[in-house]
Design a protein around this motif. Structure first.
Motif, PDB file in Angstrom:
ATOM      1  N   ALA A  70       0.817  -1.214   0.000  1.00  0.00           N
ATOM      2  CA  ALA A  70       0.000   0.000   0.000  1.00  0.00           C
ATOM      3  C   ALA A  70       0.853   1.269   0.000  1.00  0.00           C
ATOM      4  N   ALA A  71       2.070   1.177   0.540  1.00  0.00           N
ATOM      5  CA  ALA A  71       2.938   2.350   0.643  1.00  0.00           C
ATOM      6  C   ALA A  71       3.570   2.748  -0.689  1.00  0.00           C
ATOM      7  N   ASP A  72       3.535   1.857  -1.681  1.00  0.00           N
ATOM      8  CA  ASP A  72       4.282   2.113  -2.905  1.00  0.00           C
ATOM      9  C   ASP A  72       3.460   2.007  -4.185  1.00  0.00           C
ATOM     10  N   PHE A  73       2.567   1.049  -4.239  1.00  0.00           N
ATOM     11  CA  PHE A  73       1.922   0.715  -5.497  1.00  0.00           C
ATOM     12  C   PHE A  73       0.499   1.256  -5.598  1.00  0.00           C
ATOM     13  N   VAL A  74       0.014   1.362  -6.837  1.00  0.00           N
ATOM     14  CA  VAL A  74      -1.392   1.699  -7.085  1.00  0.00           C
ATOM     15  C   VAL A  74      -2.045   0.434  -7.631  1.00  0.00           C
ATOM     16  N   ILE A  75      -2.648  -0.329  -6.744  1.00  0.00           N
ATOM     17  CA  ILE A  75      -3.194  -1.634  -7.095  1.00  0.00           C
ATOM     18  C   ILE A  75      -4.627  -1.477  -7.579  1.00  0.00           C
ATOM     19  N   GLY A  76      -4.904  -2.020  -8.768  1.00  0.00           N
ATOM     20  CA  GLY A  76      -6.198  -1.818  -9.406  1.00  0.00           C
ATOM     21  C   GLY A  76      -7.225  -2.872  -9.112  1.00  0.00           C
ATOM     22  N   ALA A  77      -6.807  -4.005  -8.554  1.00  0.00           N
ATOM     23  CA  ALA A  77      -7.733  -5.066  -8.185  1.00  0.00           C
ATOM     24  C   ALA A  77      -6.992  -6.072  -7.305  1.00  0.00           C
ATOM     25  N   ALA A  78      -7.774  -6.817  -6.533  1.00  0.00           N
ATOM     26  CA  ALA A  78      -7.206  -7.835  -5.649  1.00  0.00           C
ATOM     27  C   ALA A  78      -8.057  -9.088  -5.716  1.00  0.00           C
ATOM     28  N   LYS A  79      -7.438 -10.217  -5.374  1.00  0.00           N
ATOM     29  CA  LYS A  79      -8.204 -11.462  -5.249  1.00  0.00           C
ATOM     30  C   LYS A  79      -7.696 -12.215  -4.036  1.00  0.00           C
ATOM     31  N   THR A  80      -8.591 -12.968  -3.434  1.00  0.00           N
ATOM     32  CA  THR A  80      -8.196 -13.844  -2.327  1.00  0.00           C
ATOM     33  C   THR A  80      -8.322 -15.293  -2.754  1.00  0.00           C
ATOM     34  N   GLY A  81      -7.490 -16.133  -2.130  1.00  0.00           N
ATOM     35  CA  GLY A  81      -7.547 -17.570  -2.354  1.00  0.00           C
ATOM     36  C   GLY A  81      -7.566 -18.278  -1.017  1.00  0.00           C
ATOM     37  N   MET A  82      -6.599 -19.152  -0.783  1.00  0.00           N
ATOM     38  CA  MET A  82      -6.502 -19.877   0.485  1.00  0.00           C
ATOM     39  C   MET A  82      -6.252 -18.898   1.635  1.00  0.00           C
ATOM     40  N   LEU A  83      -7.158 -18.901   2.621  1.00  0.00           N
ATOM     41  CA  LEU A  83      -7.016 -18.018   3.782  1.00  0.00           C
ATOM     42  C   LEU A  83      -6.878 -18.789   5.092  1.00  0.00           C
ATOM     43  N   ALA A  84      -6.967 -20.087   5.047  1.00  0.00           N
ATOM     44  CA  ALA A  84      -6.552 -21.010   6.111  1.00  0.00           C
ATOM     45  C   ALA A  84      -7.469 -21.108   7.333  1.00  0.00           C
ATOM     46  N   ASP A  85      -7.639 -20.021   8.071  1.00  0.00           N
ATOM     47  CA  ASP A  85      -8.370 -20.133   9.336  1.00  0.00           C
ATOM     48  C   ASP A  85      -8.981 -18.792   9.723  1.00  0.00           C
ATOM     49  N   VAL A  86      -9.702 -18.796  10.838  1.00  0.00           N
ATOM     50  CA  VAL A  86     -10.420 -17.599  11.286  1.00  0.00           C
ATOM     51  C   VAL A  86      -9.476 -16.422  11.474  1.00  0.00           C
ATOM     52  N   GLU A  87      -8.338 -16.658  12.128  1.00  0.00           N
ATOM     53  CA  GLU A  87      -7.413 -15.554  12.399  1.00  0.00           C
ATOM     54  C   GLU A  87      -6.922 -14.913  11.111  1.00  0.00           C
ATOM     55  N   ARG A  88      -6.546 -15.742  10.141  1.00  0.00           N
ATOM     56  CA  ARG A  88      -6.045 -15.200   8.885  1.00  0.00           C
ATOM     57  C   ARG A  88      -7.159 -14.475   8.115  1.00  0.00           C
ATOM     58  N   VAL A  89      -8.365 -15.021   8.103  1.00  0.00           N
ATOM     59  CA  VAL A  89      -9.489 -14.351   7.426  1.00  0.00           C
ATOM     60  C   VAL A  89      -9.742 -12.989   8.053  1.00  0.00           C
ATOM     61  N   GLU A  90      -9.780 -12.935   9.365  1.00  0.00           N
ATOM     62  CA  GLU A  90     -10.055 -11.669  10.048  1.00  0.00           C
ATOM     63  C   GLU A  90      -8.948 -10.648   9.803  1.00  0.00           C
ATOM     64  N   THR A  91      -7.709 -11.111   9.759  1.00  0.00           N
ATOM     65  CA  THR A  91      -6.590 -10.212   9.475  1.00  0.00           C
ATOM     66  C   THR A  91      -6.722  -9.613   8.080  1.00  0.00           C
ATOM     67  N   VAL A  92      -7.012 -10.465   7.106  1.00  0.00           N
ATOM     68  CA  VAL A  92      -7.163 -10.001   5.723  1.00  0.00           C
ATOM     69  C   VAL A  92      -8.332  -9.029   5.609  1.00  0.00           C
ATOM     70  N   VAL A  93      -9.445  -9.339   6.251  1.00  0.00           N
ATOM     71  CA  VAL A  93     -10.617  -8.459   6.208  1.00  0.00           C
ATOM     72  C   VAL A  93     -10.279  -7.078   6.757  1.00  0.00           C
ATOM     73  N   GLU A  94      -9.628  -7.039   7.903  1.00  0.00           N
ATOM     74  CA  GLU A  94      -9.318  -5.743   8.522  1.00  0.00           C
ATOM     75  C   GLU A  94      -8.351  -4.928   7.667  1.00  0.00           C
ATOM     76  N   LYS A  95      -7.380  -5.603   7.059  1.00  0.00           N
ATOM     77  CA  LYS A  95      -6.438  -4.868   6.212  1.00  0.00           C
ATOM     78  C   LYS A  95      -7.091  -4.393   4.918  1.00  0.00           C
TER      79      LYS A  95
END
Length: 274
Positions: A70-95
């Motif tokens: 986020a500090a450097d790039f201008v990202i035009g789209a994102a995708k999610t795949g394997m997120l493993a568990d509740v902690e990782r899902v919640e981390t990704v959601v918050e970010k």
């Protein structure tokens, strides 16, 4: 000219065998002429036979990857795949709430081809309640759609109803993929936020070399969105691309081999409105 090249990021697990996960996503981004980046959420020891081991990345390091991009790039789209568990899902959601990575394509990866679970069962509720409402598009296959709505899907009409139920969870647009069905055609049902819906059909190809197809399909759509392609067109291109990568085979490994990310789109598909 700084950051003028289309940029897209995958937030997913690594596949050491190169056929799925982050590796398949990056190959797809490159094939579709978008600059690919990655936020790795988990690691797998994996080949065409299946997943032998997996481990998660600490949440603090996932956060650091988000912040770095986020500090450097201008990202035009994102995708999610394997997120493993509740902690990782919640981390990704918050970010994802903190950064602007453009439209989000959610590929709700749950089980590998060989049967290894890539998402803990208690994380499904978190995905439904917290991640799907952030998604521009969600692309479950039939087994994943069944888990999301907790209901068996056996007919075309049930695929349509499943898409509506998934959309009701808060995501804007849905593609329920029919690759696991027994139908003669490989038909995917598309439901858009506008209310428009249609089927995308292509000839079913008899092959075991389908490792990473879900990742590749969703990554293609994300790459197209990063380039500014409208969503409907991006979905159609995704269907054409996945048909190409399966029908123009490569031969790698002894089990469920990977698809061919060098493939050139040639195949026509059928778009049938309801």
């Amino acid at each position: 000219m700084i950051n003028s090249t289309p940029q897209v990021v995958t937030i997913a697990g690594s596949d050491s065998g190169g056929g799925a996960g982050v590796q398949a996503d990056l190959k797809t981004f490159q094939a579709r002429k978008a600059f690919g980046m990655s936020i790795i959420v988990a690691l797998t020891a994996q080949n065409t036979y299946g997943v032998q081991e997996s481990m998660t990345i600490p949440s603090t390091f996932i956060e650091a990857q988000f912040d770095s991009l986020a500090a450097d790039f201008v990202i035009g789209a994102a995708k999610t795949g394997m997120l493993a568990d509740v902690e990782r899902v919640e981390t990704v959601v918050e970010k994802l709430k903190q950064v602007d990575f453009g439209p989000l394509v959610v590929d709700p990866v749950m089980v590998a081809k060989g049967g290894h679970h890539l998402l803990q069962s208690d994380a499904v509720k978190t995905i439904n309640e917290k991640l799907l409402p952030l998604a521009t598009l969600v692309t479950p296959n039939l087994p994943e759609a069944e888990v999301i709505i907790d209901q068996r899907i056996a007919t075309d009409q049930e695929m349509i109803q499943a898409a509506k139920k998934i959309q009701a969870l808060g995501t804007q647009n849905v593609v329920v993929k029919g690759g696991h069905s027994q139908n003669k055609e490989a038909a995917d049902f598309v439901l858009l936020a506008s209310g428009e819906s249609f089927w995308l059909e292509a000839p079913r190809i008899k092959t075991i070399n389908t490792h990473g197809t879900g990742d590749t399909f969703s990554a293609c759509i994300a790459a197209e969105l990063a380039k500014g392609t409208d969503l409907k067109t991006a979905i159609v291109i995704g269907k054409k691309f996945i048909q190409a990568v399966i029908s123009q085979p490569i031969f790698v490994g002894h089990g469920h081999g990977p698809t061919n990310h060098w493939a050139t789109i040639q195949e026509d598909i059928s778009l049938k409105k309801l």
